[in-house]
Scaffold this motif. Structure first.
Motif, PDB file in Angstrom:
ATOM      1  N   SER A 114      10.863 -21.994 -86.839  1.00  0.00           N
ATOM      2  CA  SER A 114       9.996 -21.773 -87.924  1.00  0.00           C
ATOM      3  C   SER A 114      11.097 -21.872 -89.062  1.00  0.00           C
ATOM      4  N   MET A 115      12.243 -21.687 -88.856  1.00  0.00           N
ATOM      5  CA  MET A 115      13.318 -21.352 -89.849  1.00  0.00           C
ATOM      6  C   MET A 115      14.151 -22.646 -90.072  1.00  0.00           C
ATOM      7  N   PRO A 116      14.637 -22.982 -91.136  1.00  0.00           N
ATOM      8  CA  PRO A 116      15.619 -24.205 -91.553  1.00  0.00           C
ATOM      9  C   PRO A 116      16.829 -24.260 -90.424  1.00  0.00           C
ATOM     10  N   PRO A 117      17.448 -25.324 -90.038  1.00  0.00           N
ATOM     11  CA  PRO A 117      18.407 -25.060 -89.138  1.00  0.00           C
ATOM     12  C   PRO A 117      19.608 -24.118 -89.279  1.00  0.00           C
ATOM     13  N   ASP A 118      20.125 -24.193 -90.623  1.00  0.00           N
ATOM     14  CA  ASP A 118      21.232 -23.385 -90.948  1.00  0.00           C
ATOM     15  C   ASP A 118      20.978 -21.960 -90.961  1.00  0.00           C
ATOM     16  N   VAL A 119      19.484 -21.661 -91.349  1.00  0.00           N
ATOM     17  CA  VAL A 119      19.225 -20.189 -91.149  1.00  0.00           C
ATOM     18  C   VAL A 119      19.045 -19.924 -89.952  1.00  0.00           C
ATOM     19  N   GLU A 120      18.431 -20.543 -89.041  1.00  0.00           N
ATOM     20  CA  GLU A 120      18.147 -20.441 -87.718  1.00  0.00           C
ATOM     21  C   GLU A 120      19.368 -20.028 -86.813  1.00  0.00           C
ATOM     22  N   LYS A 121      20.696 -20.926 -87.398  1.00  0.00           N
ATOM     23  CA  LYS A 121      21.943 -20.616 -86.719  1.00  0.00           C
ATOM     24  C   LYS A 121      22.571 -19.289 -86.899  1.00  0.00           C
ATOM     25  N   SER A 122      22.743 -18.762 -87.966  1.00  0.00           N
ATOM     26  CA  SER A 122      23.428 -17.411 -88.363  1.00  0.00           C
ATOM     27  C   SER A 122      22.219 -16.575 -87.942  1.00  0.00           C
ATOM     28  N   PHE A 123      20.856 -16.519 -87.883  1.00  0.00           N
ATOM     29  CA  PHE A 123      20.204 -15.852 -87.141  1.00  0.00           C
ATOM     30  C   PHE A 123      20.338 -15.530 -85.786  1.00  0.00           C
ATOM     31  N   LEU A 124      20.128 -16.555 -84.978  1.00  0.00           N
ATOM     32  CA  LEU A 124      20.274 -16.443 -83.706  1.00  0.00           C
ATOM     33  C   LEU A 124      21.655 -16.120 -83.114  1.00  0.00           C
ATOM     34  N   VAL A 125      22.806 -16.288 -83.942  1.00  0.00           N
ATOM     35  CA  VAL A 125      23.952 -15.719 -83.489  1.00  0.00           C
ATOM     36  C   VAL A 125      24.055 -14.425 -83.617  1.00  0.00           C
ATOM     37  N   VAL A 126      23.507 -13.825 -84.536  1.00  0.00           N
ATOM     38  CA  VAL A 126      23.404 -12.185 -84.886  1.00  0.00           C
ATOM     39  C   VAL A 126      22.625 -11.764 -83.734  1.00  0.00           C
ATOM     40  N   VAL A 127      21.431 -12.397 -83.389  1.00  0.00           N
ATOM     41  CA  VAL A 127      20.610 -11.541 -82.500  1.00  0.00           C
ATOM     42  C   VAL A 127      20.998 -11.743 -81.039  1.00  0.00           C
ATOM     43  N   ILE A 128      21.528 -12.686 -80.641  1.00  0.00           N
ATOM     44  CA  ILE A 128      22.137 -12.855 -79.375  1.00  0.00           C
ATOM     45  C   ILE A 128      23.466 -11.773 -79.031  1.00  0.00           C
ATOM     46  N   LYS A 129      24.275 -11.700 -80.296  1.00  0.00           N
ATOM     47  CA  LYS A 129      25.194 -10.807 -80.393  1.00  0.00           C
ATOM     48  C   LYS A 129      24.934  -9.341 -80.154  1.00  0.00           C
ATOM     49  N   ILE A 130      23.942  -9.048 -80.913  1.00  0.00           N
ATOM     50  CA  ILE A 130      23.425  -7.608 -80.842  1.00  0.00           C
ATOM     51  C   ILE A 130      22.662  -7.417 -79.515  1.00  0.00           C
ATOM     52  N   LEU A 131      22.252  -8.256 -78.607  1.00  0.00           N
ATOM     53  CA  LEU A 131      21.448  -8.041 -77.493  1.00  0.00           C
ATOM     54  C   LEU A 131      22.609  -7.864 -76.719  1.00  0.00           C
ATOM     55  N   LEU A 132      23.537  -8.656 -76.631  1.00  0.00           N
ATOM     56  CA  LEU A 132      24.731  -8.607 -75.631  1.00  0.00           C
ATOM     57  C   LEU A 132      25.317  -7.100 -75.863  1.00  0.00           C
ATOM     58  N   SER A 133      25.583  -6.844 -76.977  1.00  0.00           N
ATOM     59  CA  SER A 133      26.264  -5.652 -76.979  1.00  0.00           C
ATOM     60  C   SER A 133      25.351  -4.275 -76.670  1.00  0.00           C
ATOM     61  N   LEU A 134      23.980  -4.549 -76.926  1.00  0.00           N
ATOM     62  CA  LEU A 134      23.034  -3.472 -76.422  1.00  0.00           C
ATOM     63  C   LEU A 134      23.199  -3.596 -74.810  1.00  0.00           C
ATOM     64  N   CYS A 135      23.295  -4.801 -74.167  1.00  0.00           N
ATOM     65  CA  CYS A 135      23.299  -4.784 -72.878  1.00  0.00           C
ATOM     66  C   CYS A 135      24.467  -4.127 -72.173  1.00  0.00           C
TER      67      CYS A 135
END
Length: 319
Positions: A114-135
């Protein structure tokens, strides 16, 4: 109003069918398939609404999700700093925390594309980084299993991003392979299913030498199979072989290369088949239950690989 609706949907989104890891009424992490058709339909309808709302205002979606994930991360960091349960977080509060985290991650999957590719890129990198740190900060294996399921669900929903960012895709696959050693109920099955979906949508990337790599990624995956299967059941091993065969199925133009990949993939099963055949010929013990189970297991591996690779299965049993 749309902002508030989005937040409500993110809090209440039901579990999707792909998520197999859940907490039962006793607080134990168990494997559970979603069979409630009403809840599955509700999930699909709410996901569609979330997708539309995110398409209307992707910046707001990114902010809402980012703020919630940051808050989750801060809560867990405080818990870790104060020595786990001594932070004052009760079982009820912890259950509520993971329920909200689950719903948020399912919502992240719902808004994929649903997001433009450039927005999706930075968004997903942050999401995965936080989830990995939570794990990483979790001390409980139950908690690690739940967050692992969140990570697996999110990454499988973003093939467009994975195709365009090789190193990220490679890292994700290696992390999923790490989850194969996790014995918590549902984690291994969900990891294999996620790998399968990624291979279906991104498998062609594993057949080309990528920047700074010496060989195609499939070679690493095939060579590591023996280690990957150490803690898997026979059925899971069969499914993992079929998953790597999905990659080979993307090799549609070069039959010789595809056949060579199949031969490498089946080198261990072929060796075990020949060893089993030799043993049976010398002992005449074809009907022993353990022997029959080994034969059936090997035949299922061959069947799963050949179903995906079609005519490229010429190297089965050395034929």
């Amino acid at each position: 109003a749309l902002h508030s609706l989005k937040q409500v949907l993110m809090r209440r989104l039901p579990r999707p069918k792909e998520v197999l890891v859940v907490k039962d009424e006793n607080g134990a992490v168990v494997k559970q398939e979603m069979k409630d058709t009403f809840m599955l339909t509700l999930h699909q309808q709410m996901s569609k609404i979330l997708y539309i709302l995110s398409s209307i205002d992707p910046a707001d979606t990114r902010k809402v999700i980012g703020d919630k994930l940051t808050a989750f991360s801060s809560t867990q960091e405080a818990k870790r700093r104060y020595g786990g349960s001594s932070s004052g977080q009760s079982d009820a509060e912890e259950n509520q925390f993971f329920a909200e985290l689950n719903s948020l991650c399912w919502s992240i999957g719902a808004v994929a594309g649903s997001m433009p590719p450039d927005v999706e890129k930075s968004f997903l990198v942050v999401v995965i980084k936080i989830l990995l740190s939570l794990c990483e900060v979790q001390q409980s294996k139950n908690a690690k299993a739940i967050i692992a399921s969140c990570i697996m669900y999110v990454v499988r929903k973003y093939p467009r991003f994975l195709k365009k960012h090789w190193k990220f895709l490679q890292t994700v696959v290696r992390k999923l392979i790490e989850f194969l050693a996790e014995k918590h109920p549902g984690v291994q099955d969900m990891s294999i299913e996620t790998l399968n979906e990624i291979c279906l949508k991104c498998g062609q990337k594993f057949l080309k030498i990528q920047e700074n790599d010496a060989d195609i990624f499939l070679v690493e995956l095939v060579h590591g199979l023996d280690d990957m299967t150490l803690k898997l059941s026979l059925e899971q091993i069969e499914n993992l072989y079929a998953t790597w065969a999905v990659i080979i199925a993307h090799e549609k133009r070069d039959y010789a290369s595809a056949s060579g990949h199949v031969e490498q993939l089946l080198s261990t099963p072929n060796a075990r088949y020949q060893q089993l055949l030799t043993t049976c010929q010398s002992t005449e013990d074809f009907s022993a239950p353990a022997t029959v189970e080994k034969y059936v297991h090997l035949l299922r591996i061959y069947k799963g690989v050949c179903q995906h690779c079609s005519g490229d299965g010429a190297s089965v049993n050395g034929a």
